[in-house]
Design an enzyme around this catalytic site. Sequence first.
Site, mmCIF file in Angstrom:
data_model
loop_
_atom_site.group_PDB
_atom_site.id
_atom_site.type_symbol
_atom_site.label_atom_id
_atom_site.label_comp_id
_atom_site.label_asym_id
_atom_site.label_seq_id
_atom_site.Cartn_x
_atom_site.Cartn_y
_atom_site.Cartn_z
ATOM 1 N N GLY A 1 31.122 59.993 47.337
ATOM 2 C CA GLY A 1 30.578 60.538 46.108
ATOM 3 C C GLY A 1 29.414 61.466 46.389
ATOM 4 N N CYS A 2 29.083 62.279 45.399
ATOM 5 C CA CYS A 2 28.017 63.274 45.578
ATOM 6 C C CYS A 2 26.671 62.608 45.807
ATOM 7 C CB CYS A 2 27.976 64.213 44.382
ATOM 8 S SG CYS A 2 27.986 63.384 42.770
ATOM 9 N N TYR A 3 26.345 61.609 44.975
ATOM 10 C CA TYR A 3 25.050 60.948 45.143
ATOM 11 C C TYR A 3 24.974 60.188 46.466
ATOM 12 C CZ TYR A 3 24.263 61.750 40.084
ATOM 13 O OH TYR A 3 24.095 62.296 38.838
ATOM 14 N N ALA B 1 24.216 62.609 49.372
ATOM 15 C CA ALA B 1 22.816 63.046 49.438
ATOM 16 C C ALA B 1 21.896 61.918 49.872
ATOM 17 C CB ALA B 1 22.378 63.588 48.076
#
Lengths: 337, 337, 337, 337
Positions: A146-148, A151
């Site tokens: 996932g994107c979060y 990061a």
Amino acid sequence: MAKAAVLGASGYLGGELIRLLSYHPDIDVTEAVSRSQAGKTVGEVSPSAEQYSDIVLRANSDGIDVDVAFLAQGAGEAMPVVPSLLERGIRVVDLGPDYRLPSAEEYARVYGRPHIDVEHLPEAVYGLPELFGDQVKGARLVANPGCYPTATLLAIAPLAAAGELHGPVVVDAKSGTSGTGALPSASAHHPEAALTVLPYGMPEHRHGPEMAAALGRLGAHHVPIVFVPHVVPLVRGILCSIYAAPGGGADAARWTALYQHRYEASPFVRVGGVPRLPWAQGTNRCYISVQPVGNVPVVFSALDNLGKGGAAQAIQNANLMLGLDETAGLSLPGFGV
Amino acid sequence: MAKAAVLGASGYLGGELIRLLSYHPDIDVTEAVSRSQAGKTVGEVSPSAEQYSDIVLRANSDGIDVDVAFLAQGAGEAMPVVPSLLERGIRVVDLGPDYRLPSAEEYARVYGRPHIDVEHLPEAVYGLPELFGDQVKGARLVANPGCYPTATLLAIAPLAAAGELHGPVVVDAKSGTSGTGALPSASAHHPEAALTVLPYGMPEHRHGPEMAAALGRLGAHHVPIVFVPHVVPLVRGILCSIYAAPGGGADAARWTALYQHRYEASPFVRVGGVPRLPWAQGTNRCYISVQPVGNVPVVFSALDNLGKGGAAQAIQNANLMLGLDETAGLSLPGFGV
Amino acid sequence: MAKAAVLGASGYLGGELIRLLSYHPDIDVTEAVSRSQAGKTVGEVSPSAEQYSDIVLRANSDGIDVDVAFLAQGAGEAMPVVPSLLERGIRVVDLGPDYRLPSAEEYARVYGRPHIDVEHLPEAVYGLPELFGDQVKGARLVANPGCYPTATLLAIAPLAAAGELHGPVVVDAKSGTSGTGALPSASAHHPEAALTVLPYGMPEHRHGPEMAAALGRLGAHHVPIVFVPHVVPLVRGILCSIYAAPGGGADAARWTALYQHRYEASPFVRVGGVPRLPWAQGTNRCYISVQPVGNVPVVFSALDNLGKGGAAQAIQNANLMLGLDETAGLSLPGFGV
Amino acid sequence: MAKAAVLGASGYLGGELIRLLSYHPDIDVTEAVSRSQAGKTVGEVSPSAEQYSDIVLRANSDGIDVDVAFLAQGAGEAMPVVPSLLERGIRVVDLGPDYRLPSAEEYARVYGRPHIDVEHLPEAVYGLPELFGDQVKGARLVANPGCYPTATLLAIAPLAAAGELHGPVVVDAKSGTSGTGALPSASAHHPEAALTVLPYGMPEHRHGPEMAAALGRLGAHHVPIVFVPHVVPLVRGILCSIYAAPGGGADAARWTALYQHRYEASPFVRVGGVPRLPWAQGTNRCYISVQPVGNVPVVFSALDNLGKGGAAQAIQNANLMLGLDETAGLSLPGFGV
């Protein structure tokens, strides 16, 4: 030239995959699938697509003959087709969540539906190449993070590895609205989204368990993460502000050195000053900065949720799976403004 | 204290009516209607509402006993209820389009449905008080103008009256996204709306015939208007840039004097330099500026589409209909930033 | 591999040149000049620059040895250095306005300063390749057009050539704030710019005379243009809405065919439906759409003011001047969102 | 009717004071001071000002005769004039930082300049009326809190009072750009600010020591605050996301009850669901929500940095100092959108 299929081609991640692959030297999109837009061409759905405009969208992936399939769909949409794809010898990069969690039980708890492909779940590799690249290389099935989590994990993995991650870790994430997907929704309705900052996902965003599972793979089983995402009035980009519990005094220089050393061989992670999101737009880069606040170092990480947080990372994974150069097709420039 | 009902109370115009009326000295909201949110309270739907938070939303207007009803609904929703409201002695301000056009035939052509209240259509007054205030005073039924026609007509009426409007007139309008309403839609989806300027409404936006009809009432029957609205990444506000065909040389000073004279008795129209939209936010004000470009004077008009372009003007009309001070409840300040 | 210098390297156009040239197969940046940031590296000024990060910014262009110089500076800054560059055999693409107007008198009138290089002014070619590409090929000195003239001229040239341009033409332009440059200013101060649409440039924006001069070169000497630019709350991108006086009835299909025929051999102009600005971001593309409004066809043109409206077009010109493929380095993809 | 002077009248806080006071029933602005714009009228500087448009801006406060002076200026600008104002019997509300810190030493450390009014520093009351209202009532000199401390302290004071604040507390604040002031700056330059989230103020933002000092006044001396502000692409509004160290298990209901009880008599604090910033725009309200995340309660507080975080709170303080109703002039409605 490897042949690729994009499933979910009319969504934002699917559109970004087609956009990026149009400049890939070694992968060619030959099939595109969109249940809702079947029969239209890629160009009708994505007028900015150039090279692949004439591909007609298929209703499903039955009978496609490709080397790799990118599944850019929502929760629950990959599991029904992955077994067939693998059986036909097609490598799979799933940009959805179906294969990210370590067990069917955890998946059922978090996503509220039973997992229907428990056979292949164990072999799925969590596709964060900077951390698990060796496993990605041999994989048939990769769960694109996932994107979060992308990061966050890139930002805290060096601390975890150094034994300097003392819990709990507060992750305050700010994301643009493209993360909500192409379907209009109340939280991304412009009059509602443009003038505020919207925290959401309480009490537990689905990316929280994904982060915890990945931390477990890194050996940091017992570090609790307090994760709160916020929608900010941007379209693309995520900035995570990460507050690690202090572990022995502020030493920004030492921490920065730790990060630079950890990522010196990683072509897509940049360690330096406070990042701006346009630098990452459309790219596979993640920018990381460590800054002291009082005696606490705070880590900022910035990426494009559709780039390193999605489609670009999926291509990075495919490159590794197909034995290509990890950076093939991924050296497009970011922006100053 | 006059009693008022707000129909369509869960939409943006309905919410703005409730917001503004909470500070009105002479009108009190006693009923609120929302088909989709019936049973909830106003406060649940509009958490920023204060005074009226406890009013329970009704499913329809049957049996309400008020002095004035504000109908903040879409096309076709006023006609079925207006006859009953008028029969019960309730004054009506319709913020929708059902009573704006001069004939049932024109309505059917523009809105694609037959008009079902031809009995009351002729008595409806077009509620732009600066132009037709005398008729509003005695009216039972007022058609509150559309946001674009309000901005456009206030900007060109002085020229029309002075016989200086030589066609065609180009009206290039820029509007915030709140004009699309509270329902999520593709054109107001934040990722789609935030990074572009979207012209729409070709070949004929519905507000075009409304402007033409109003110009006819002003005696300027034969001035064609070329009207193109654009959605810009703002929430509130409309700026119209109006290019009147040149009629004998640029004389900005003379034109400005013409406008200042025309509106010197109008408490809500300001003639001056190039306006900023925040000045108008939440208010009933329209800011107008005439600027020479080459030998052509260009007229800019700025207002809040939910204020003077909607709810505030509806209150101005109700004030006149009820014999109140025209400015009652409408002196809230705009913003610098 | 041709060697290039970028003057004005710390501005937005300069940064975009460096960004785009980092992916150019046949041109290599070997020198970068910035009076204000001399001594720093490109990477310090533009952290997203990758390939050229280590180039040290020079204070001036004295003694540089390159094949082509890109001058990305303000009005008046090119004239003092162009003679010397040409004398040293360096081809020049000037992104500023010094060589765009056809005479020193017109330049002095519009820019309020005398032209100090009248020797080379006559040989400067107006670098809009789709219209004047043949002249660009042999040129030593190219005046890269302004952003607004590029969007406007591409949109009206087909009508002018077809004799269908009957004046006056209204050009209502909407531009993002990056057009104001990298220096903070009142009109681009976020609190002032983010919530309004700001018309400016009255009574005559400097790009008006530039458009008129280019129309003259196309033989449409007597078509007056009423040009009003507006700053909208975007960073990149221009949308021009162009209202040509009606010339014999609306025939959108005929007009679209006219445009498609005119640009069928132009790799960077796309004729089709209503464009979105992200499609053009970072690219050399201009999207054009003709839409009927009443009996008037309206032309919309969309481009990136720093791309086709600036740095990318400058590279297109350099490609032609250097005998390279016109599209070299300019096939980067735009964005869906 | 009390007479008021606004110093710094051409800045954003000064403009907001004039805007709000134009609707105050008991305070009248009779003097306005702006060093940079002296000689102009208020209307020339703030075209949206209505009632006070004709006041001519004075260069300084010499000789003004008012009951209360609002000092809306930067650091260091209040100290030189406060002694004279107090001597002349004028009550002072200082919206700048000169009197917020408890000692001249701390002021010198944080602001890098000596304090030049040590005589009056001890008597200054920290003007957060919900916490220190009793002291404000008798004060001659009130230090109006900073925007971030107002949002933070209102959000954590109930925990501090309940002994449930176990450090450290992470305060991740998101602010609109109006907080940077009216002067154009690089960090608020629209092309730089509109497409990113910018963390700043490391290693120590000046509002950090202010929060610590206020916590000390509340008896929570030893709770460290890790405070990181971020500029987000909004104009008005602050959302603080506050992560208090867990103190014995998540119990959102208990925490919400604690907050509701604490603020039940406070007319300007609302405790409830996740807030939207438009609700607070132009008002003196602070919206607070407690949400569980895992086993950690997270507190969100939202306000308008120019409203409760600035000018509106200054008026609340003046109301108390002058013996007026605390809410006088402060009941303007917020916005739904």
